[in-house]
Design a protein around this motif. Structure first.
Motif, PDB file in Angstrom:
ATOM      1  N   SER A 167       4.091   8.694   2.700  1.00 28.31           N
ATOM      2  CA  SER A 167       3.348   7.580   2.102  1.00 28.31           C
ATOM      3  C   SER A 167       3.360   6.329   2.987  1.00 28.31           C
ATOM      4  N   MET A 168       4.478   6.099   3.697  1.00 29.64           N
ATOM      5  CA  MET A 168       4.531   4.934   4.591  1.00 29.64           C
ATOM      6  C   MET A 168       3.548   5.123   5.760  1.00 29.64           C
ATOM      7  N   ARG A 180       1.310   6.882  -6.788  1.00 30.51           N
ATOM      8  CA  ARG A 180       0.237   7.806  -7.160  1.00 30.51           C
ATOM      9  C   ARG A 180       0.696   9.258  -7.032  1.00 30.51           C
ATOM     10  N   GLU A 181       1.495   9.519  -5.990  1.00 29.27           N
ATOM     11  CA  GLU A 181       2.011  10.883  -5.810  1.00 29.27           C
ATOM     12  C   GLU A 181       2.862  11.306  -6.993  1.00 29.27           C
ATOM     13  N   ARG A 216       0.832  -1.197   0.000  1.00 28.19           N
ATOM     14  CA  ARG A 216       0.000   0.000   0.000  1.00 28.19           C
ATOM     15  C   ARG A 216       0.874   1.257   0.000  1.00 28.19           C
ATOM     16  N   ALA A 217       1.950   1.247   0.782  1.00 28.58           N
ATOM     17  CA  ALA A 217       2.851   2.410   0.804  1.00 28.58           C
ATOM     18  C   ALA A 217       3.395   2.657  -0.597  1.00 28.58           C
ATOM     19  N   ILE A 275      -8.786   5.148  -2.395  1.00 27.51           N
ATOM     20  CA  ILE A 275      -7.818   6.077  -1.814  1.00 27.51           C
ATOM     21  C   ILE A 275      -7.466   7.146  -2.837  1.00 27.51           C
ATOM     22  N   VAL A 294       0.830   6.982   5.684  1.00 27.42           N
ATOM     23  CA  VAL A 294      -0.538   6.856   5.153  1.00 27.42           C
ATOM     24  C   VAL A 294      -0.915   5.375   5.074  1.00 27.42           C
ATOM     25  N   ALA A 295       0.032   4.558   4.600  1.00 28.59           N
ATOM     26  CA  ALA A 295      -0.226   3.118   4.501  1.00 28.59           C
ATOM     27  C   ALA A 295      -0.505   2.533   5.878  1.00 28.59           C
ATOM     28  N   THR A 345       1.959   1.802  -3.543  1.00 27.72           N
ATOM     29  CA  THR A 345       0.936   2.314  -4.471  1.00 27.72           C
ATOM     30  C   THR A 345       0.644   3.790  -4.185  1.00 27.72           C
ATOM     31  N   ILE A 346       0.706   4.179  -2.920  1.00 31.64           N
ATOM     32  CA  ILE A 346       0.450   5.584  -2.577  1.00 31.64           C
ATOM     33  C   ILE A 346       1.588   6.469  -3.091  1.00 31.64           C
ATOM     34  N   ALA A 347       2.831   6.001  -2.901  1.00 32.56           N
ATOM     35  CA  ALA A 347       3.982   6.770  -3.383  1.00 32.56           C
ATOM     36  C   ALA A 347       3.937   6.900  -4.901  1.00 32.56           C
ATOM     37  N   ASP A 361      -7.826  -0.087  -3.219  1.00 28.80           N
ATOM     38  CA  ASP A 361      -6.920   0.858  -3.899  1.00 28.80           C
ATOM     39  C   ASP A 361      -7.692   2.046  -4.480  1.00 28.80           C
ATOM     40  N   ARG A 385       0.343   4.769 -11.802  1.00 31.08           N
ATOM     41  CA  ARG A 385      -0.748   3.977 -11.251  1.00 31.08           C
ATOM     42  C   ARG A 385      -0.293   2.540 -11.078  1.00 31.08           C
ATOM     43  N   GLU A 386      -0.321   2.058  -9.830  1.00 30.27           N
ATOM     44  CA  GLU A 386       0.007   0.665  -9.541  1.00 30.27           C
ATOM     45  C   GLU A 386      -1.090   0.125  -8.640  1.00 30.27           C
ATOM     46  N   THR A 387      -1.418  -1.161  -8.785  1.00 31.86           N
ATOM     47  CA  THR A 387      -2.395  -1.738  -7.864  1.00 31.86           C
ATOM     48  C   THR A 387      -1.705  -2.791  -7.008  1.00 31.86           C
TER      49      THR A 387
END
Lengths: 170, 90
Positions: free
Chosen positions: B47-48, A90-91, A83-84, B70, B50-51, A86-88, B67, A95-97
């Motif tokens: 980001s870490m 996105r920033e 998850r960390a 978010i 947030v995860a 995919t969030i990074a 996913d 796009r990754e799932t």
């Protein structure tokens, strides 16, 4: 560890292969290699008890008596790392799932939180559950205060450390 | 349904998660308003973090966050995050 020492108990905190001061390649590690290493450390120092924290319960020597603190499943650890990422991504406008990353990671490994995780480690974590064999469970509530391992930034809490040492020294 | 009571509970529990994950002081947590900025405003929230935050929300509220759910918006302010969790709880 200082609190345990004060109670007359020697303790060792080993670096897993590929971590901290280990000279091995992190990418070559797996839960299997870490389990072998912790078993060797336990034998080398003739350890009589073990304390495993969170994901440590996936690789500790389960034949030793002792304690586990809030043991974590491998998938819970992996999910947070995925998850960390995919969030990074996105920033950065990519796009990754999590599903696609996991699928790729099982085959060719994956970089997660700056660590190059090999395919064996990813695949191992996915199904791993703590191998508890009679070790006593310690819950965060037994220590008082919030869980330090949840923190985004490292922290310390002498009162929690003292409470943990008291339970372990039992 | 006891939605009013449940909502108050959600607010308190969500504040507790922010305190535990980000190591915020009780004063900071108590001072969170609906329009208090989170992502981009709190330096602790990378980001870490947030995860970690989303994973802990999943665990403590027993929900699953996909996913696709978010986006920047739910982490823009405390109010948005609280509304998101309340919507997930139904």
């Amino acid at each position: 560890m200082r609190a345990l020492d004060a109670a007359g108990i020697d303790s060792i905190l080993p670096d897993l292969p590929g971590c901290n001061e280990s000279t091995q390649d992190f990418a070559a590690q797996s839960l299997h290699s870490w389990r072998q290493a912790t078993a060797r450390v336990a034998a080398h120092f003739a350890a009589t008890e073990v304390l495993a924290v969170r994901g440590g319960a996936l690789v500790f020597p389960p034949h030793l008596p002792g304690h586990v603190l809030e043991p974590a499943k491998g998938m819970a650890i992996l999910r947070q790392l995925l998850r960390a990422r995919t969030i990074a991504a996105r920033e950065m406008g990519q796009r990754e799932t999590m599903d696609a990353l996991l699928e790729r990671g099982r085959v060719e490994g994956l970089e997660l939180a700056g660590y190059r995780c090999g395919a064996a480690l990813i695949a191992g974590l996915e199904g791993a559950v703590p191998a508890i064999e009679g070790q006593r469970d310690i819950r965060q509530a037994d220590l008082g205060g919030g869980a330090l391992w949840l923190r985004a930034e490292p922290g310390e809490d002498p009162a929690q450390a003292a409470a943990l040492a008291r339970i372990v020294a039992g | 349904m006891v939605s009013a009571v449940a909502n108050d509970d959600t607010d308190d529990r969500l504040r507790g998660i922010l305190r535990d994950v980000l190591g915020l002081s009780d004063e900071t947590v108590a001072g969170l308003e609906a329009d208090t900025g989170l992502f981009g405003a709190l330096p602790e929230l990378d980001s870490m973090a947030v995860a970690g935050l989303l994973t802990e929300i999943e665990d403590r509220f027993d929900i699953v966050i996909d996913d696709d759910e978010i986006d920047g918006e739910i982490l823009e302010s405390y109010g948005n995050l609280l509304n998101f969790v309340r919507a997930k709880l139904g």
